[in-house]
Design a protein around this motif. Structure first.
Motif, mmCIF file in Angstrom:
data_model
loop_
_atom_site.group_PDB
_atom_site.id
_atom_site.type_symbol
_atom_site.label_atom_id
_atom_site.label_comp_id
_atom_site.label_asym_id
_atom_site.label_seq_id
_atom_site.Cartn_x
_atom_site.Cartn_y
_atom_site.Cartn_z
ATOM 1 N N GLU A 34 -13.508 -21.452 86.732
ATOM 2 C CA GLU A 34 -13.474 -21.969 88.250
ATOM 3 C C GLU A 34 -14.622 -22.879 88.722
ATOM 4 O O GLU A 34 -14.462 -23.870 89.090
ATOM 5 C CB GLU A 34 -13.227 -21.021 89.285
ATOM 6 C CG GLU A 34 -11.989 -20.400 89.278
ATOM 7 C CD GLU A 34 -11.677 -19.352 90.411
ATOM 8 O OE1 GLU A 34 -12.457 -19.207 90.968
ATOM 9 O OE2 GLU A 34 -10.746 -18.452 90.006
ATOM 10 N N GLU A 35 -15.855 -22.302 88.245
ATOM 11 C CA GLU A 35 -16.994 -23.239 88.417
ATOM 12 C C GLU A 35 -17.537 -23.795 87.244
ATOM 13 O O GLU A 35 -17.849 -23.213 86.143
ATOM 14 C CB GLU A 35 -17.904 -22.224 89.033
ATOM 15 C CG GLU A 35 -19.252 -23.164 89.481
ATOM 16 C CD GLU A 35 -20.445 -22.022 89.899
ATOM 17 O OE1 GLU A 35 -21.529 -22.441 89.671
ATOM 18 O OE2 GLU A 35 -19.963 -21.020 90.541
ATOM 19 N N LYS A 36 -17.143 -25.014 86.952
ATOM 20 C CA LYS A 36 -17.361 -25.788 85.749
ATOM 21 C C LYS A 36 -18.854 -25.969 85.362
ATOM 22 O O LYS A 36 -19.387 -26.452 86.034
ATOM 23 C CB LYS A 36 -16.609 -26.860 85.472
ATOM 24 C CG LYS A 36 -15.147 -27.072 85.979
ATOM 25 C CD LYS A 36 -14.249 -27.038 84.627
ATOM 26 C CE LYS A 36 -12.851 -27.029 85.182
ATOM 27 N NZ LYS A 36 -12.139 -25.997 84.559
ATOM 28 N N PRO A 37 -19.107 -25.843 84.051
ATOM 29 C CA PRO A 37 -20.416 -26.368 84.045
ATOM 30 C C PRO A 37 -20.584 -27.788 83.896
ATOM 31 O O PRO A 37 -19.466 -28.422 83.633
ATOM 32 C CB PRO A 37 -20.451 -25.757 82.220
ATOM 33 C CG PRO A 37 -19.301 -25.339 81.716
ATOM 34 C CD PRO A 37 -18.321 -25.287 82.888
ATOM 35 N N LYS A 38 -21.914 -28.419 84.030
ATOM 36 C CA LYS A 38 -21.878 -29.677 83.975
ATOM 37 C C LYS A 38 -21.775 -30.440 82.715
ATOM 38 O O LYS A 38 -21.370 -31.507 82.703
ATOM 39 C CB LYS A 38 -23.398 -29.973 84.723
ATOM 40 C CG LYS A 38 -23.241 -29.847 86.187
ATOM 41 C CD LYS A 38 -24.390 -30.598 86.520
ATOM 42 C CE LYS A 38 -24.496 -30.183 88.243
ATOM 43 N NZ LYS A 38 -25.560 -30.142 88.893
ATOM 44 N N VAL A 39 -22.379 -29.530 81.596
ATOM 45 C CA VAL A 39 -22.197 -30.197 80.267
ATOM 46 C C VAL A 39 -21.851 -29.398 79.167
ATOM 47 O O VAL A 39 -22.176 -28.118 79.244
ATOM 48 C CB VAL A 39 -23.910 -30.928 80.075
ATOM 49 C CG1 VAL A 39 -25.118 -29.637 80.103
ATOM 50 C CG2 VAL A 39 -23.904 -31.599 78.680
#
Ligand SMILES: NC(=O)c1ccc[n+]([C@@H]2O[C@H](COP(=O)([O-])OP(=O)(O)OC[C@H]3O[C@@H](n4cnc5c(N)ncnc54)[C@H](OP(=O)(O)O)[C@@H]3O)[C@@H](O)[C@H]2O)c1
Length: 304
Positions: free
Chosen positions: A100-105
């Protein structure tokens, strides 16, 4: 603000251990995905069940070593070499896509084996991957498995041979060279794309911290060398002769030509995009790099 947590698939290996040290030194919190339990480890099953830890960058360095000479080059071993890269990359990509909370990279370390070995071709990051030999076909599959949905930034680093005292090629070659029994491989004219371990881990950190970095990067030093150049520099740094060449036919016989080609053939690869992004190498030249790891018991390298 930069992500302060990093999840590393295969963080227990040679590159992973060095990367973990650098990240910890820079104040990051590091968790490894590994097959065995450990203080900072989660398992691949746990990743699949529970998903990603919150707000972390993700790096994949997992892969069965194909230069493990205790293992014969059988179809089963080749499958393990392939699956350990493709399935772990896929597992991390799935966890990222589901989060749900995506990593940036998401950073995946693959290899310059993506490019067909050649003494004539010149490769930068815009060159096509041909997929004609085992390693090139493997890399195409491996990089496909890394697909993540935007807005996650995907960085694929195609690394050359990673040079450092305690892993990879140097660990295998150190003793013969130290005993004065080293020499070029085959004609020695084959290119040897390479990068010092400190520069590779710094490049991964650079890719984590710079939000404009994305796509393919060639993880190689700007100094393009041949196997013979490396042999001379390493022997000189160790103050040893390197007069005993290793015949290509012997390696083909002992290792299987398909695996031996990692040493007997090579590619002319340049890090065009890495330089365009302004990354600064600590070890741009092979003679300087060899001086750093040509010690039987080196002091631990100070982290920068
Ligand atoms: N070293 C080089 O010169 C070089 C050059 C180009 C690309 N690369 C790539 O960089 C990655 C790391 O290389 P390295 O030199 O650090 O290798 P390494 O020291 O052998 O470490 C490999 C890591 O992969 C994990 N692993 C091994 N077999 C696995 C399997 N069957 N399933 C899942 N995980 C497995 C291990 O973790 P656990 O045992 O803890 O599970 C270990 O942490 C590899 O994918 C390699 O192809 C390396």
């Amino acid at each position: 603000m930069a992500t302060r947590k990093v999840l590393i698939g295969g963080g227990t290996g040679f590159i992973g251990g060095n990367l973990g040290d650098l990240l910890t030194h820079k104040g990051y919190n590091v968790t490894n995905v590994a097959r065995m339990p450990g203080a900072n480890n989660i398992s691949w099953t746990n990743l699949e069940r529970s998903g990603l830890p919150k707000s972390c960058a993700v790096v994949n360095l997992a892969g069965q070593q194909f230069m493990d000479f205790t293992k014969a080059w059988t179809p089963g071993f080749k499958q393990n070499v392939q699956n350990s890269r493709v399935f772990t990359t896929q597992a991390l990509a799935n966890a990222i896509n589901k989060a749900e909370e995506k990593p940036k990279v998401f950073i995946v370390l693959t290899g310059v084996g993506a490019y067909e070995p050649s003494e004539l071709n010149r490769y930068d990051e815009t060159s096509p991957t041909t997929g004609h030999d085992f390693f090139s076909r493997l890399t195409v599959e491996w990089e496909k498995a890394a697909h993540v949905d935007p807005p996650v930034r995907l960085v694929i680093i195609r690394s050359g041979a990673v040079l450092g005292r305690w892993g990879g090629m140097i660990k295998n070659m150190f003793m013969p060279f130290y005993l004065g029994l080293g020499g070029r491989i085959g004609t020695g004219k084959q290119y040897l794309p390479w990068i010092h371990i400190d520069d590779l881990t710094r490049l991964i950190l650079f890719a984590i911290e710079n939000e404009n970095v994305k796509g393919i990067l060639n993880g190689v030093a700007p100094d393009v060398i041949t196997n013979d150049d490396f042999t001379q520099s390493f022997a000189k740094a160790l103050r040893r002769p390197a007069l005993i060449p290793v015949p290509e036919r012997l390696l083909n016989f002992l290792l299987d030509p398909e695996r031996a080609m990692i040493m007997t053939k090579g590619q002319h690869v340049t890090p065009k995009r890495v330089l365009q992004y302004g990354f600064k190498y600590n070890y741009p030249r092979i003679d300087v790099a060899c001086q750093e790891f040509a010690h039987l018991c080196p002091k631990k390298h100070p982290l920068k």
